[in-house]
Design a protein around this motif. Structure first.
Motif, short mmCIF file in Angstrom:
data_model
loop_
_atom_site.label_atom_id
_atom_site.label_comp_id
_atom_site.label_asym_id
_atom_site.label_seq_id
_atom_site.Cartn_x
_atom_site.Cartn_y
_atom_site.Cartn_z
N SER A 1 21.41 19.99 54.13
CA SER A 1 22.68 20.37 53.51
C SER A 1 22.65 21.81 53.01
O SER A 1 23.66 22.31 52.52
N GLY A 2 21.49 22.48 53.12
CA GLY A 2 21.37 23.83 52.57
C GLY A 2 20.89 24.86 53.57
O GLY A 2 20.38 25.90 53.17
N CYS A 3 21.02 24.59 54.86
CA CYS A 3 20.52 25.52 55.88
C CYS A 3 21.39 26.77 55.96
O CYS A 3 22.61 26.70 55.86
N ALA A 4 20.74 27.90 56.13
CA ALA A 4 21.44 29.18 56.24
C ALA A 4 20.60 30.12 57.08
O ALA A 4 19.48 29.78 57.50
N THR A 5 21.12 31.31 57.33
CA THR A 5 20.41 32.32 58.12
C THR A 5 20.44 33.64 57.36
O THR A 5 21.48 34.07 56.88
N SER A 6 19.29 34.29 57.26
CA SER A 6 19.19 35.56 56.54
C SER A 6 19.80 36.68 57.40
O SER A 6 20.05 36.49 58.60
N PRO A 7 20.03 37.87 56.81
CA PRO A 7 20.60 38.98 57.58
C PRO A 7 19.74 39.41 58.77
O PRO A 7 20.25 40.04 59.71
N THR A 8 18.45 39.08 58.75
CA THR A 8 17.59 39.43 59.89
C THR A 8 17.46 38.29 60.90
O THR A 8 16.68 38.38 61.85
N GLY A 9 18.19 37.19 60.66
CA GLY A 9 18.17 36.07 61.60
C GLY A 9 17.16 34.99 61.29
O GLY A 9 16.96 34.07 62.09
#
Length: 266
Positions: free
Chosen positions: A18-26
């Protein structure tokens, strides 16, 4: 030890999904806290620091730091923070700076003795703002939450099954998590912030090449008194320099493509 670490992290899978995301570098991230929660924490922490630490009253010093920060912050995505950033110079010999969610930037006067010019100080401020952009604080707190959940569950399983040497086993697990997960995670954050910060300072019109000299200065200021890289939350200065050099091409292109050339006087 890795056989223990993986189950600890796997225990939080339901929460992670429920908390997955992607940083600015992928890079994949797990972010369990909302932006509003992070901004509230940032506001509270910054208010406490202003009460507990001495704030510099030197007008030129404050104007210099604000000039650099004000050149960089317009290049921060509006989705990260859309308001006016608050910049405070703390009269303290720490060679350090920080940025917090909610548009807060703190610079210690000790850093001004190591960052020799506006470009070098821009490299530090850009790096600190990059931590906010990449939500590293959220990621570290989320990681800590999952590790605590996993450690508690393993402890309960060991106790329920009357496993001998439960104490030493839990202590070993704690060390394995720190060295095997948390420290490399912190070094990843620092390296990622270096790359994002390099881009920010270049877009703002500060010479990204100065970031190399900054870390040479930092290395000299530490007098070699730092732990080996394997046991450190930060990459070794030489490692940082090599990574900055590897990412210098795009930053130089940004620097050359902008007409901005700040002139901040100390």
């Amino acid at each position: 030890m890795s056989a223990w670490i993986k189950p600890l992290l796997a225990l939080g899978l339901t929460v992670v999904l429920s908390g997955c995301a992607t940083s600015p570098t992928g890079r994949n991230q797990v972010l369990l806290y909302s932006s509003d929660q992070l901004e509230q924490m940032g506001d509270q922490a910054f208010s406490s620091m202003k009460e507990e630490l001495k704030v510099s009253n030197k007008r030129v010093q404050n104007s210099y730091v604000e000039c650099i920060a004000n050149a960089i912050t317009p290049h921060v995505p509006q989705s990260v923070y859309a308001g006016q950033w608050e910049v405070v110079v703390f009269d303290d010999e720490q060679v350090n700076a920080f940025a917090l969610p909610g548009g807060k930037i703190g610079v210690y006067t000790g850093l001004l003795n190591v960052a020799e010019n506006q470009d070098q100080l821009a490299a530090v401020i850009g790096h600190e703002i990059a931590h906010v952009i990449a939500e590293h604080g959220n990621e570290r707190m989320s990681q800590g939450t999952l590790i605590n959940m996993g450690s508690q569950a393993v402890g309960q399983v060991l106790a329920a099954n009357e496993v001998s040497q439960t104490g030493p086993i839990m202590a070993a697990i704690g060390l394995g998590v720190q060295v095997g997960v948390q420290l490399p995670f912190s070094r990843t954050h620092e390296s990622e912030a270096d790359v994002i910060g390099l881009q920010l300072m270049a877009q703002a019109g500060f010479n990204p090449r100065s970031s190399i000299q900054l870390w040479k200065n930092m290395d000299a200021a530490s007098s070699g008194e730092r732990p080996m890289e394997f046991l450190s939350t930060h990459p070794a200065p030489q490692t940082r320099i090599e990574e900055l050099q590897a990412n210098m091409g795009p930053a130089l292109a940004d620097y050359q493509n902008t007409s901005q050339r700040p002139s901040c006087k100390s």
